[in-house]
Design a protein around this motif. Structure first.
Motif, mmCIF file in Angstrom:
data_model
loop_
_atom_site.group_PDB
_atom_site.id
_atom_site.type_symbol
_atom_site.label_atom_id
_atom_site.label_comp_id
_atom_site.label_asym_id
_atom_site.label_seq_id
_atom_site.Cartn_x
_atom_site.Cartn_y
_atom_site.Cartn_z
ATOM 1 N N ARG A 183 46.160 35.977 43.044
ATOM 2 C CA ARG A 183 45.028 35.066 43.199
ATOM 3 C C ARG A 183 43.703 35.689 42.772
ATOM 4 N NH1 ARG A 183 47.144 33.259 48.250
ATOM 5 N NH2 ARG A 183 45.613 34.534 49.316
ATOM 6 N N ASN A 184 43.722 36.953 42.412
ATOM 7 C CA ASN A 184 42.481 37.627 42.038
ATOM 8 C C ASN A 184 41.900 37.080 40.740
ATOM 9 O OD1 ASN A 184 41.575 40.339 43.585
ATOM 10 N ND2 ASN A 184 43.743 39.929 43.929
ATOM 11 N N ASP A 185 40.591 37.151 40.650
ATOM 12 C CA ASP A 185 39.892 36.872 39.400
ATOM 13 C C ASP A 185 40.105 38.080 38.479
ATOM 14 O OD1 ASP A 185 37.367 35.293 38.097
ATOM 15 O OD2 ASP A 185 37.202 37.463 37.809
ATOM 16 N N VAL A 186 40.647 37.863 37.311
ATOM 17 C CA VAL A 186 41.044 38.984 36.469
ATOM 18 C C VAL A 186 39.846 39.801 36.009
ATOM 19 C CG1 VAL A 186 41.064 37.682 34.297
ATOM 20 C CG2 VAL A 186 42.580 39.667 34.583
ATOM 21 N N ASN A 187 38.703 39.177 35.771
ATOM 22 C CA ASN A 187 37.525 39.932 35.355
ATOM 23 C C ASN A 187 36.996 40.807 36.488
ATOM 24 O OD1 ASN A 187 37.105 38.968 32.555
ATOM 25 N ND2 ASN A 187 36.901 36.987 33.562
ATOM 26 N N ALA A 188 37.001 40.285 37.709
ATOM 27 C CA ALA A 188 36.584 41.087 38.858
ATOM 28 C C ALA A 188 37.567 42.232 39.089
ATOM 29 C CB ALA A 188 36.483 40.209 40.103
ATOM 30 N N TYR A 189 38.851 41.953 38.881
ATOM 31 C CA TYR A 189 39.858 43.013 39.005
ATOM 32 C C TYR A 189 39.580 44.125 37.990
ATOM 33 C CZ TYR A 189 44.325 45.439 38.688
ATOM 34 O OH TYR A 189 45.298 46.420 38.661
ATOM 35 N N ALA A 190 39.312 43.745 36.764
ATOM 36 C CA ALA A 190 39.045 44.742 35.734
ATOM 37 C C ALA A 190 37.815 45.580 36.075
ATOM 38 C CB ALA A 190 38.864 44.059 34.379
ATOM 39 N N GLU A 191 36.762 44.935 36.577
ATOM 40 C CA GLU A 191 35.562 45.684 36.953
ATOM 41 C C GLU A 191 35.830 46.619 38.121
ATOM 42 O OE1 GLU A 191 32.910 46.077 35.358
ATOM 43 O OE2 GLU A 191 33.132 44.497 33.867
#
Length: 275
Positions: A183-191
């Motif tokens: 469910r994570n936002d992939v851009n926030a995960y990458a950051e």
């Protein structure tokens, strides 16, 4: 899990703070910080097993859970400042701070930057620094998530999180962790990955000299024992607890064992405050 309150950080990011169990208003609270791509729920089992009167809260770190997901870059100092502002919103001068994995690294950053605000420190399955090759390794993980999606990382992650016997015996726990991860936002995960690649709390954590415990799963190869031993050498008031047979998510696999270790440092903190 509905948030107890929404706290707006100084840069406008809205942070979700969850009450895991209410407690006495005149007692310093305990605040849990979760692992990368998890959320406040990873701590419910530990909270249920803590026999203490302190209010128990869990923060969804920025980029995670019900909190805001601003563009990066993310830093451990910014995450630590978020926690300071959450404590301000609670009217708490200090708190018992507990973190796992990413949350443990953030807890170390908080203890180094705001040592006077830490009543006790418990860090679980974490590190102060991932090593010289960390920026490239974490960027590689971020790029895979951005390119192939978070689902592509599940086999790699699931193997690290739990011991094989536990994953087989408790498939619902593994399934719940996978659900949160996806469910994570992939851009926030990458950051967040990039933040961990850059993180280096080694020098400043020695500013905190209060009661602390460093907990690690014996078979944790994501943040192995040597990383916990390094933290130990930099925290003057720390004890080490190695949990046999466990991997990286010890709070979810063995919440009772983790709760007992947290309790030990809370008892030590209480004893010191009464001297």
């Amino acid at each position: 899990m509905p948030a107890h309150r929404m706290v707006t950080a100084s840069d406008g990011c809205v942070l979700a703070l969850h009450t895991l169990r209410p407690g006495r208003a005149d007692v310093e609270p305990l605040v849990f910080l979760h692992a990368l791509a998890m959320d406040a729920r990873m701590w419910q089992g530990v909270a249920d097993r803590l026999d203490i009167v302190a209010p128990l809260y869990a923060l969804d770190c920025r980029g995670h859970g019900a909190s805001g997901k601003p563009a990066g870059p993310y830093t451990t100092a910014r995450f630590a400042e978020d926690l300071a502002q959450v404590l301000d919103s609670l009217g708490a001068a200090r708190a018992h701070v507990v973190g796992c994995s990413m949350g443990g690294t953030v807890a170390l950053a908080f203890a180094g930057l705001y040592p006077q605000r830490v009543a006790s420190l418990s860090v679980v399955d974490c590190t102060a620094w991932y090593g010289d090759d960390a920026p490239g390794a974490w960027e590689g993980r971020a790029q895979r998530a951005l390119r192939e999606g978070l689902a592509s990382l599940i086999p790699f992650q699931a193997e690290r999180w739990f011991s094989p016997g536990f994953a087989a015996a408790s498939p619902e726990v593994l399934a719940g962790a996978v659900e949160v991860f996806l469910r994570n936002d992939v851009n926030a995960y990458a950051e967040s990955c990039r933040m961990l690649g850059r993180a280096d709390e080694r020098e400043r954590i020695s500013r905190y000299t209060g009661p602390a415990i460093v907990v690690v799963g014996e078979s944790d190869y994501a943040t192995p024992l040597a990383m916990s031993q390094d933290i130990m050498g930099r925290l003057p008031g720390a004890e080490l607890a190695v949990l046999d047979g466990l991997r990286h998510y010890t709070p979810m696999e063995a919440p009772g064992r983790v709760a007992r270790r947290i309790t030990s440092v809370l008892v030590r903190a209480s004893s010191l405050s009464q001297q």
